[in-house]
Design a protein around this motif. Structure first.
Motif, mmCIF file in Angstrom:
data_model
loop_
_atom_site.group_PDB
_atom_site.id
_atom_site.type_symbol
_atom_site.label_atom_id
_atom_site.label_comp_id
_atom_site.label_asym_id
_atom_site.label_seq_id
_atom_site.Cartn_x
_atom_site.Cartn_y
_atom_site.Cartn_z
ATOM 1 N N PHE A 12 -2.786 -5.656 2.237
ATOM 2 C CA PHE A 12 -2.732 -6.927 2.946
ATOM 3 C C PHE A 12 -3.147 -8.059 2.171
ATOM 4 N N VAL A 69 4.122 -0.967 10.736
ATOM 5 C CA VAL A 69 3.457 -2.133 10.648
ATOM 6 C C VAL A 69 3.999 -3.250 11.382
ATOM 7 N N SER A 70 3.377 -4.077 12.062
ATOM 8 C CA SER A 70 3.901 -4.923 12.969
ATOM 9 C C SER A 70 2.780 -6.110 12.958
ATOM 10 N N ASP A 71 2.913 -7.270 13.577
ATOM 11 C CA ASP A 71 2.084 -8.546 13.421
ATOM 12 C C ASP A 71 2.222 -9.206 14.793
ATOM 13 N N THR A 78 8.373 -6.700 11.187
ATOM 14 C CA THR A 78 8.023 -5.200 11.258
ATOM 15 C C THR A 78 7.921 -4.661 9.980
ATOM 16 N N LEU A 97 8.685 -5.088 4.297
ATOM 17 C CA LEU A 97 8.665 -5.585 5.816
ATOM 18 C C LEU A 97 10.233 -5.909 5.885
ATOM 19 N N LYS A 202 -11.263 -11.322 7.456
ATOM 20 C CA LYS A 202 -10.465 -10.448 8.271
ATOM 21 C C LYS A 202 -11.483 -9.288 8.747
ATOM 22 N N ARG A 224 -6.117 -2.139 13.390
ATOM 23 C CA ARG A 224 -5.728 -3.520 13.591
ATOM 24 C C ARG A 224 -6.458 -4.270 12.469
ATOM 25 N N MET A 230 -3.327 -13.921 11.355
ATOM 26 C CA MET A 230 -2.619 -12.556 11.549
ATOM 27 C C MET A 230 -3.217 -11.815 12.521
ATOM 28 N N MET A 232 -2.297 -7.985 12.563
ATOM 29 C CA MET A 232 -1.648 -6.751 12.125
ATOM 30 C C MET A 232 -2.008 -5.449 12.968
ATOM 31 N N ARG A 233 -0.766 -4.681 13.133
ATOM 32 C CA ARG A 233 -1.097 -3.338 13.717
ATOM 33 C C ARG A 233 -0.555 -2.361 12.696
#
Length: 462
Positions: A12, A69-71, A78, A97, A202, A224, A230, A232-233
């Motif tokens: 990240f 991964v998603s936001d 994704t 991504l 973060k 997370r 952001m 993110m997950r």
């Protein structure tokens, strides 16, 4: 294994131009002993026991895992993270991504390297090399405190709705962290970067742990990463310990995956041709017999279908529109066939499309299943509410390994049913898509996929 903190920080950082601290295990920690709280060593020892203990960790010599991964702040985006690690000090990790971005890092025990969409293939030096060395430390969980020049127990509070003990530390490079350990279980609940707000520090949340089958070691599987920019997950799956991983997995590639030539693809695929009802494509090396009586449509129809698809998926969402535009530049419509000429009145028309998307930028897409899983997430998040049934199913056709998946969506009050067959060839995701007005009709059309055959090597004939 390399800690999840290492992996998350590295990847990240690539996305958001931040380099959060890592546990690199090089210097002893100093610990204050506020009372009545447990000491630093007691908190870390309890955490290690909670994840399985030293003996269990030492049973592992390699570990591979994947994560979706998603936001939450950009639901159209994704991706997938893939990590391979091996004792004592080898790692390869790659984030891809759906917006056309990828970032990979690796360390082979001697050399660190990076490869991403922006800078291509580079050798890691200085702090970035030190970072990847820390990530590659397979047993880093067994001696975490050594990365801190200062470490003390700050107290207790609630973090992510859990009562936790708080460790406050200064890493060797001067950056600060707070780490949170659940009072009841001892498991680490997450950690936070302590920095000025304009640096967008973060916070990392470990929402769930699961035990690795047969090893009795627990690792975070739902995570997370949140800051002012952001949310993110990560959902971890396919965790495989102790498999044989070749050292070539960790070696620096000869060329960047950013470059089409680097993926072994000399150019764009040819469109192929249809002769006597048989479509053949020399680039991908296969032929397909079109259902008898169906009509082949040309380039203009293909352009209209592509633009219509973008409108259906993106609608007025400009972010999604940009994603679709980027994907369309990598996608080649090779064949479009309809049961009846398009526009024929009073006919329920079934269709077949053959297309190829250049996925050389995304080395995590190795199979048709990988591509279908990413596509499912993208389509399901679109305005047409695409729904898939079950999981992609593998099917080998004349030696070509396809995965197929059935789904449906609503458009203009009608349900469209589709069956996707996808394989990965020459740096492309090659798809054969069957569509129709009912599940039965589209599945009947999809039976024609059995007509696919490999072309002889260097063949110019059907």
């Amino acid at each position: 294994m390399p800690s999840f903190k290492h992996v998350l920080s590295a990847l990240f950082a690539c996305l958001f131009a931040l380099l959060p601290p890592v546990f690199s295990q090089n210097a002893p920690a100093t610990a204050a002993k506020p009372q009545p709280f447990p000491t630093v060593n007691e908190i870390l020892d309890k955490s290690l026991r909670a994840t399985g203990g030293m003996a269990a960790w030492l049973k592992m010599t390699s570990l591979s895992w994947k994560a979706d991964v998603s936001d939450d702040t950009a639901k159209f985006m994704t991706g997938k993270l893939e990590v391979n690690s091996k004792a004592p000090n080898r790692i390869s990790l790659c984030l891809t991504l759906n917006v056309g971005y990828f970032a990979c890092r690796g360390y082979d025990g001697k050399t660190g390297w990076g490869d991403d969409s922006k800078d291509g293939l580079t050798a890691l030096e200085g702090p970035r090399l030190d970072e990847i060395k820390g990530e590659a430390d397979f047993y880093s969980e067994l001696h975490r405190a050594k990365s801190f020049s200062e470490l003390r127990v700050k107290g207790e509070e609630k973090f992510n709705d859990l009562p936790v003990y708080v460790l406050e530390g200064v890493l060797k490079d001067g950056r600060k962290q707070e780490c949170y350990f659940a009072k009841q279980t001892g498991l680490e609940a997450g950690y936070k970067e302590i920095a000025a707000p304009d640096t967008h520090p973060k916070t990392y949340y470990y929402d769930d742990y699961k035990e690795i089958a047969g090893i009795n070691v627990k690792i975070p599987t739902k995570l997370r990463i949140v800051n002012s920019q952001m949310a993110m997950r990560m959902n971890v799956y396919d965790v495989v310990p102790n498999q044989q991983i070749s050292d070539t997995v960790f070696a620096k590639p000869e060329k960047s995956a950013r470059d089409v030539s680097g993926a072994g693809v000399p150019g764009r695929p040819d469109n192929g041709k249809v002769l006597d009802g048989v479509y053949a494509n020399q680039f991908f090396g296969f032929r397909y017999t079109v259902p008898q009586g169906w009509t082949v449509h040309g380039e203009e129809t293909q352009k209209v279908i592509m633009e219509t698809g973008k409108e259906i998926v993106a609608g007025e969402d400009q972010d999604k529109r940009r994603v679709m535009d980027a994907a369309s530049k990598r996608t080649f419509q090779l064949l479009t066939v309809f049961e009846y000429p398009l526009g024929t009145p009073n006919k329920s028309n079934r269709g077949i499309q053959v297309m190829a998307e250049n996925v050389a930028f995304a080395p995590g897409i190795q199979t048709g299943k990988d591509y279908l899983q990413l596509m499912e997430k993208n389509l399901s998040a679109g305005q047409m509410h695409f729904e898939f049934e079950g999981e992609p199913i593998e099917e080998t056709l004349d030696g070509i390994d396809f995965y197929h998946h059935y789904g449906h969506f609503q458009v203009s009050g009608k349900t469209v049913h589709e069956v996707f067959y996808v394989t990965a060839l020459k740096g492309y995701a090659l798809s054969v898509v069957f569509s129709g007005s009912s599940k039965e009709a589209v599945e009947e059309a999809a039976k024609s996929i059995a007509n696919i055959r490999r072309l002889p090597a260097n063949s110019s004939k059907l």
